[in-house]
Structure formats: C-alpha cells, structure tokens
Enzyme design. Structure first.
Site, PDB file in Angstrom:
ATOM      1  CE  LYS A  33      -3.990   1.864   2.573  1.00 21.76           C
ATOM      2  NZ  LYS A  33      -4.924   1.626   3.711  1.00 21.76           N
TER       3      LYS A  33
ATOM      4  CB  SER B  71      -8.327   3.357   2.630  1.00 18.19           C
ATOM      5  OG  SER B  71      -7.510   2.770   3.620  1.00 18.19           O
TER       6      SER B  71
ATOM      7  CB  SER C  23      -8.645   0.375   5.396  1.00 11.65           C
ATOM      8  OG  SER C  23      -9.440   1.508   5.227  1.00 11.65           O
TER       9      SER C  23
HETATM   10  N1  GLN Z   1     -13.625   3.561   6.035  1.00 11.60           N
HETATM   11  C1  GLN Z   1     -13.042   4.057   7.243  1.00 11.60           C
HETATM   12  C2  GLN Z   1     -12.708   5.522   7.106  1.00 11.60           C
HETATM   13  O1  GLN Z   1     -12.999   6.064   6.098  1.00 11.60           O
HETATM   14  C3  GLN Z   1     -11.837   3.249   7.625  1.00 11.60           C
HETATM   15  C4  GLN Z   1     -10.649   3.596   6.828  1.00 11.60           C
HETATM   16  C5  GLN Z   1      -9.425   2.809   7.258  1.00 11.60           C
HETATM   17  O2  GLN Z   1      -9.521   1.781   7.906  1.00 11.60           O
HETATM   18  N2  GLN Z   1      -8.263   3.343   6.919  1.00 11.60           N
HETATM   19  O3  GLN Z   1     -12.168   6.112   7.965  1.00 11.60           O
END
Ligand code: GLN
Length: 488
Positions: free
Chosen positions: A76, A151, A175
């Site tokens: 990532k 994400s 995410s």
């Molecule tokens: N969807 C969640 C957010 O937008 C979690 C994102 C994540 O785990 N980085 O914050």
C-alpha cells in the site's frame, strides 16, 4: 505462476521450478497488460523489481534464503519506501520520496522479498471505496463497475486480479477487511501494536494497524511472520514476542466457542449476505465449534465514536503538511499564511478536508469535553463489551460488511452512507483487537466476507480458524472472470 498461492510460490522457488526474476517478470507483465483496467498500482519501478529479484536468486543459489526470499509483494502506498515515491493517495505527497524504509518494508527487504510496486488507496486512508484517491478510483476485478472497497482497495484488487501474489494494507476502521471482503481475498488486521507503525503515514494513530492481504489464511500467516514484532522505534509497538503464525495451522476446531453478536445479524444486513455467513458458520460447527449467541450492547455507538476519534487524530496528524517541510507547496506564496492555506487547499481532497474540519472542531476549546473526551469514554465501553464476550467465547464471528461491493459512484456524494459501510469493522479498531475477513460466498457474482474477531494477540488462532475453513471450502480459490486466466 500468477495464480499460485504464496505457499506454492515459496515451494516453487525453493525447488527451482522458476526463478524470482521469472516470477517477478510474470507479475510485471500482467500489471503492464491489465492494470489499465483496474488502476490498482500507483507506482511500479521495473528496474528496481528486477534488481531485487536478481539479488534474491543469488541468495537462493547461495543457500541462505529466508521463507519469502524472491516473493514479489505489493505494498500500500502508505508505507515509506527509501528512494521510491510514497504518495498516500494524495496530491500532497505526490512528490514525496522518503529517505528511509518503513520498519515493515525493512522487514520484507531483510527477508529478501521483492517490492513489486505501491498500490492505490483512498487519500490518507480515508474512505471505504478507493474513490478518494488523487490517482483515480480502482475497479473491482469481479465486476469493473463496482468499487473494490477501501482504503486498501489497490492492494485488494491487485491480489484478486492476480497482479500480485500478496499485498500489505492498513486498517484504521476496516480498510484491510472490507476491501478483502469485496474482492474475495483474505486479510487480517492484527492487534494494535503487533506490527510497527514506523514509516507508515499516520491517519489516526490510536487505531492504525498494518496487516497482510492474500488469497488464503495460510498466505497471510506467512506474511505476518515477516511483519510482526517489537520495534523499539515505535513507542506503541508491543514488546510481546511475535509467534510463528504458521506453526498452529491445521489444529482442530473441536470445542472452539464462537460468539455471534446479535447486533451483527440484525437490521441493515443484506439477506443474501446473511445466508452466506450462516452457511459458513455451519461449516465451522461441522468441524466441532460451538456457536454461542453473545451481545455487544454498545455496537450502535461505534460509528459516532469512530467518526469523532479518527478525524480528531487525523486533524492533528495532518497539520504537519504545511508546505514548509516536505510534500506539496503552492507556487509563489505572498506570505506565511498564504503558503499554509493555498498549500493545504491544493494538496488535500474533499474527504480529507471534511475530516480535518470535523476533527479540528471536535478538539477545539469548549468542545473537547463534549466530543473527544466523551468519545474516548464510549470507546472504553465498547472495549469492555468485547472483554465481557471473550470471557465466554474464543472468537467472535459475523459479516465483514452489510452487503457485497456497491457500484462506483453510488455513495461518493453521501458521506454518511459511506460511513455505514464500516459498521461491523470499526469496533475491532476502537478496542484494539485483531480482526480478519475470509471469503465466504458470492452474492450475485460479488464476493462477501466472514469476519472473525479475536482476543488480544490471538492472531494465530484467528488464522487457524480461517485456514480450517478454507480447507473445507473453495471460496478463496475462486478467481474473477475479468482477470484473464481466471475461472469462476
Ligand atoms: N472507512 C473508514 C474511514 O474512512 C476506515 C478507513 C481505514 O480503515 N483506513 O475512515
């Protein structure tokens, strides 16, 4: 080669069926040919890949290979890579080339794994659909009109489309698990502090945790063995020694107590998804596990609590991007104030700005007690729910998401609908517990995930439950038809 598991590739390299250079070329060729469809990578440095693969082949020939020597792994684009751009999906870091490796990357390099490329992601890891990336949205390999989740959507899509055998991700509120579920792969978010956060761009520091994403629980265990461990340079890293996560794979599930939180099976859960989860639970029951109904009474408070704490911490973390130190700087600032405002106006996208506004408000004088402090108190109650559950059961199971992947664009104008995606995943982050998603079925051709949440530092047990499930099912072996070479 591209459709093999990491475990099979490790054996293939060891038995000299192919070299790391051949293997890496195979994935580079697939990325070059297919990734215009998915957009799962932000950066791929072919020369560096082949140099690392060549070095790995020498090490294998010299007889001092480690387990992952020569295995290409996608990372990532949130992990700092020495000399290679680390954008975090943001225009703010589009020009940022770190002078050091994240500890996680250093671990993979020490092992002789090959950095295959850096994957697309929601900007600063904020999102559930990968539509918030400065580098454009990612498509779900199962159906390119759908989101891959976020994400870590680039990592999930790259593995699902067989452009990489495995990848790393980060999980602040889901995410790793949510994109793994949407793309039909396996992903585990370890206990908070199990994997070093040094060199991982910070979103919400008390929630962020890195973990592996791959086709199977066994492959995740192989990667986690390399990732986990104490890092003296990360003050929140656990000093508890990491385990050998492969050692316990295959152990019997006889007598395992699985808690089913009634709040995870109620309103809001898609009925076809619920059916897949129930069928998966029957499989675990057939292997000797007992299903016990439990309750997490503060579940309805996880979304409001997370969406105070995460933006508050993000607003603090992102204050460093000011045009002075590194990253984007606006052209010709007239004074310091102009430098700050235009740099941040230009460098950040809409969702990141929304979170900074919410977080700054929640932390401001007069509101701190009402919001951040209150959210931290509720967080304690959410954690206590889990502590109470784990006095009765060994693992908790439920759906990873309320339904399968949705269409690109379907929720991008409705932040609250997007935040609801996280309803089953956020609590593990708020409590600091490990959580995992394993492929558990297809709903209208779209994958769904079974979520398993474990007690603190119980990653080995979670991985074993996932592995036993995968020995009896083939959902993790299904491949999307859009990825050439794949079969449903
Ligand atoms: N969807 C969640 C957010 O937008 C979690 C994102 C994540 O785990 N980085 O914050």
């Amino acid at each position: 080669m591209y459709d093999k598991s990491v475990a099979q590739l490790v054996a293939g390299l060891r038995d000299k069926q192919f070299s790391s250079v051949e293997l890496s070329r195979c994935f580079l060729e697939r990325i070059a040919r297919l990734d215009s469809t998915y957009n799962s990578f932000i950066s791929v440095d072919e020369t560096a890949v082949l140099a690392a693969a060549g070095a790995a082949d020498k090490r294998i020939a010299a007889g001092n290979a480690a387990t992952l020597t020569g295995i290409p792994i996608a990372h990532k684009d949130i992990f700092c890579t020495d000399g290679m751009r680390t954008s975090c999906g943001s225009r703010m870091l589009d020009n940022f080339v770190p002078p050091y490796d994240a500890t996680l990357i250093a671990h993979f390099n020490r092992e002789g794994a090959v950095v295959l490329g850096k994957t697309n992601m929601d900007e600063f890891a904020m999102g559930s659909s990968n539509e918030n990336s400065f580098y454009g949205a990612v498509s779900n390999p199962w159906d390119t009109s759908l989101v891959p989740g976020g994400s870590s959507g680039g990592s999930a899509a790259a593995v699902a489309a067989m452009l990489a055998p495995a990848a790393t991700g980060t999980d602040t509120g889901g995410s790793i698990r949510q994109p793994a579920a949407f793309c039909g792969i396996t992903g585990i978010k370890p206990t908070y502090g199990r994997v070093s956060r040094l060199g991982m761009v910070a979103f919400a520091s008390s929630l962020d945790q890195a973990g592996p994403m791959a086709h199977s629980a066994e492959d995740c265990a192989l990667l986690l063995n390399c990732m986990a461990g104490h890092d003296p340079l990360d003050s929140t890293s656990s000093e508890l020694p990491a385990e050998d996560y492969c050692a316990g794979l295959g152990g019997s599930l006889q007598g395992l107590r699985i808690g089913l939180p009634r709040e995870y099976f109620g309103d809001g859960l898609d009925t076809a998804t619920a059916r897949c989860i129930q069928d998966s639970l029957k499989e675990l029951e057939a292997q000797g596990a007992t299903l016990v109904e439990v309750s997490l009474p503060h579940s309805h408070l996880t979304i409001p609590t997370y969406y105070i704490i995460a933006p508050a911490e993000a607003s603090t973390n992102l204050s460093r991007f000011d045009g002075v130190r590194y990253g984007h700087r606006c052209a010709n600032p007239v004074d310091l104030h102009d430098l700050y405002t235009r740099t941040r106006e230009e460098g950040f996208g809409a969702e990141v700005k929304r979170r900074i506004l919410v977080g700054t408000y929640a932390l401001s004088a007069g509101y701190y007690d009402a919001y951040y402090k209150k959210a931290q108190q509720v967080r304690r109650l959410i954690k206590q729910d889990f502590v109470d559950c784990f006095s009765q059961v060994d693992v908790i199971a439920g759906p990873t998401t309320p339904g399968p992947a949705f269409a690109l664009g379907a929720k991008s104008d409705d932040p609250l609908a997007m935040y609801l995606e996280d309803i089953y995943t956020l609590a593990a982050n708020l409590a600091g517990l490990p959580g995992m998603s394993v492929p558990a079925g297809l709903v209208g051709g779209r994958p769904v995930g079974l979520q398993l949440i474990g007690n603190y530092f119980d990653e080995a047990r979670l991985l074993n439950v996932g592995h036993r499930f995968q020995q009896a099912t083939d959902w993790h072996q299904r491949r999307p038809a859009t990825a050439p070479g794949g079969t449903q």
